[in-house]
Design a protein around this motif. Structure first.
Motif, short mmCIF file in Angstrom:
data_model
loop_
_atom_site.label_atom_id
_atom_site.label_comp_id
_atom_site.label_asym_id
_atom_site.label_seq_id
_atom_site.Cartn_x
_atom_site.Cartn_y
_atom_site.Cartn_z
N GLN A 1 0.80 -1.22 0.00
CA GLN A 1 0.00 0.00 0.00
C GLN A 1 0.83 1.27 0.00
N LYS A 2 2.14 1.17 -0.22
CA LYS A 2 3.01 2.35 -0.07
C LYS A 2 2.67 3.47 -1.06
N ASP A 3 2.12 3.12 -2.23
CA ASP A 3 1.76 4.16 -3.20
C ASP A 3 0.55 4.96 -2.77
N LYS A 4 -0.23 4.46 -1.83
CA LYS A 4 -1.41 5.16 -1.34
C LYS A 4 -1.13 6.03 -0.12
N LEU A 5 0.11 6.00 0.36
CA LEU A 5 0.45 6.73 1.58
C LEU A 5 0.84 8.17 1.25
N ASP A 6 0.54 9.08 2.17
CA ASP A 6 0.95 10.47 2.06
C ASP A 6 2.18 10.67 2.94
N ILE A 7 3.37 10.51 2.32
CA ILE A 7 4.60 10.57 3.10
C ILE A 7 5.26 11.95 3.04
N ALA B 1 4.83 2.95 11.04
CA ALA B 1 5.98 2.45 11.79
C ALA B 1 5.71 2.62 13.28
N ASN B 2 6.43 1.86 14.06
CA ASN B 2 6.29 1.96 15.52
C ASN B 2 7.61 1.66 16.19
N GLY B 3 7.75 2.17 17.40
CA GLY B 3 8.92 1.88 18.20
C GLY B 3 8.64 0.73 19.15
N GLY B 4 9.56 0.54 20.08
CA GLY B 4 9.37 -0.51 21.07
C GLY B 4 8.48 -0.03 22.21
N ILE B 5 8.28 -0.89 23.19
CA ILE B 5 7.44 -0.57 24.33
C ILE B 5 8.29 0.09 25.40
N ILE B 6 7.79 1.22 25.92
CA ILE B 6 8.50 2.01 26.92
C ILE B 6 7.64 2.09 28.18
N SER B 7 8.29 2.08 29.32
CA SER B 7 7.57 2.27 30.58
C SER B 7 6.95 3.66 30.63
N GLY B 8 5.80 3.77 31.25
CA GLY B 8 5.04 5.02 31.23
C GLY B 8 5.66 6.16 32.00
N ASN B 9 6.67 5.92 32.84
CA ASN B 9 7.26 6.99 33.64
C ASN B 9 8.32 7.78 32.90
N HIS B 10 8.64 7.39 31.65
CA HIS B 10 9.67 8.09 30.89
C HIS B 10 9.05 9.21 30.05
N ASN B 11 9.86 10.25 29.77
CA ASN B 11 9.38 11.33 28.92
C ASN B 11 9.49 10.93 27.45
N ASP B 12 9.03 11.84 26.57
CA ASP B 12 8.96 11.52 25.15
C ASP B 12 10.34 11.35 24.51
N LYS C 1 14.77 3.25 9.18
CA LYS C 1 15.47 2.17 8.47
C LYS C 1 14.48 1.14 7.93
N LYS C 2 13.47 0.82 8.72
CA LYS C 2 12.48 -0.15 8.28
C LYS C 2 11.67 0.40 7.11
N LEU C 3 11.30 1.68 7.17
CA LEU C 3 10.54 2.28 6.07
C LEU C 3 11.38 2.32 4.79
N ASN C 4 12.66 2.63 4.92
CA ASN C 4 13.53 2.66 3.73
C ASN C 4 13.69 1.26 3.13
N SER C 5 13.70 0.24 3.99
CA SER C 5 13.84 -1.13 3.48
C SER C 5 12.62 -1.56 2.68
N HIS C 6 11.47 -0.91 2.91
CA HIS C 6 10.26 -1.21 2.16
C HIS C 6 10.13 -0.35 0.90
N GLY C 7 11.18 0.41 0.59
CA GLY C 7 11.16 1.24 -0.61
C GLY C 7 10.39 2.53 -0.45
N ILE C 8 10.17 2.99 0.76
CA ILE C 8 9.45 4.24 1.02
C ILE C 8 10.49 5.34 1.19
N CYS C 9 10.56 6.26 0.25
CA CYS C 9 11.54 7.34 0.26
C CYS C 9 11.01 8.50 1.11
N LEU C 10 11.79 8.92 2.09
CA LEU C 10 11.36 9.96 3.03
C LEU C 10 12.17 11.24 2.88
#
Length: 274
Positions: free
Chosen positions: A94-100, A144-155, A168-177
């Protein structure tokens, strides 16, 4: 299951889901229909019911198996990375349908009701939470998503390795950013994070955090486009979609592996309906 993202037809299951289900290389083949088991897993994701009450209100499945069988297959598919693979393949299709042109980054907290990995007290939520970073495109579709973080940490906690892994994962799928605009709220305002975004030829559009300064910060003004920043609120639509999956609303899973795979399944179902 009235949600369009949870209402998967038999044709969609056979064409888009069953090819990801691993088959036994040796021994006896399962006597259960994998499509019915997958329907039960989607029902659990949508309703948030307890495993032992799985078959009380489920529709369209006359299962000759117990809830323990469904739980076994879910955990087995988590270990084999089935749901993460589904998300990755659907993203590539679905990468062609995304608004990147515009990327949006934000975190979402889920209340934790049991002793779980990466869970801690979060004052704003008044309870123990787990946080996960989610990146969406310009329409609010999770990409894309990151890992799970404990709720007491800041952003900004451990933000650069997580952001690097997402790009890196998005680039591996051919999505140019290149030359995309990265929106984020003032909680992500940090010099190191801004530089990490720029090194990847992405334009950071982060609202400046005054941090109780009494004077204006010296030096040239940082790039900030208020009009583009206002489009960041498509993230809230994405979080509303995720909250409709009741299993993601409150965390009862103790292991991070099981918890993050529920997110992969939700992302895959959203991309399937794009």
């Amino acid at each position: 299951m009235y949600c369009k993202y949870a209402n998967v037809t038999k044709v969609e299951i056979e064409a888009c889901i069953l090819p990801f289900i691993p088959r036994n290389k040796r021994g006896f083949s399962s006597r259960f229909e994998m499509g019915d088991i997958f329907k039960c897993i989607i029902h659990k994701l949508k309703t948030g019911c307890q495993w032992k009450f799985l078959f009380i209100d489920i529709e369209g499945v006359k299962a000759p198996f117990s809830w323990q069988t469904v739980y076994y297959y879910y955990r087995n598919w988590c270990r084999k990375g089935v749901f993460e693979m589904m998300f990755s393949v659907y993203l590539q299709i679905q990468k062609d349908k995304l608004d990147i042109e515009k990327l949006n980054l934000d975190g979402t907290h889920s209340l934790v009701k049991k002793s779980a990995e990466h869970a801690a007290y979060q004052h704003r939520k008044r309870g123990r939470t787990s946080n996960i970073l989610i990146m969406t495109d310009g329409r609010g579709i999770p990409i894309a998503n990151g890992g799970i973080i404990s709720g007491n940490h800041n952003d900004l906690y451990n933000i650069i390795p997580q952001y690097s892994a997402m790009i890196k994962k998005l680039n591996s799928h051919g999505i140019c950013l290149v030359n995309s605009i990265q929106n984020a709220d003032k909680g992500f305002d940090g010099k190191a994070f801004r530089r990490a975004i720029q090194r990847r030829k992405i334009i950071p559009n982060i609202k400046e955090n005054p941090r109780k300064r009494k004077r204006t910060k010296p030096g040239p003004k940082r790039y900030f486009n208020e009009h583009v920043y206002q489009t960041r609120f498509v993230n809230e639509r994405c979080f509303a979609w995720l909250d409709s999956f009741k299993t993601l609303l409150i965390r009862f899973d103790t292991s991070d592996m099981s918890w993050i795979n529920w997110h992969y399944l939700a992302f895959a179902l959203i991309l399937l309906k794009v």
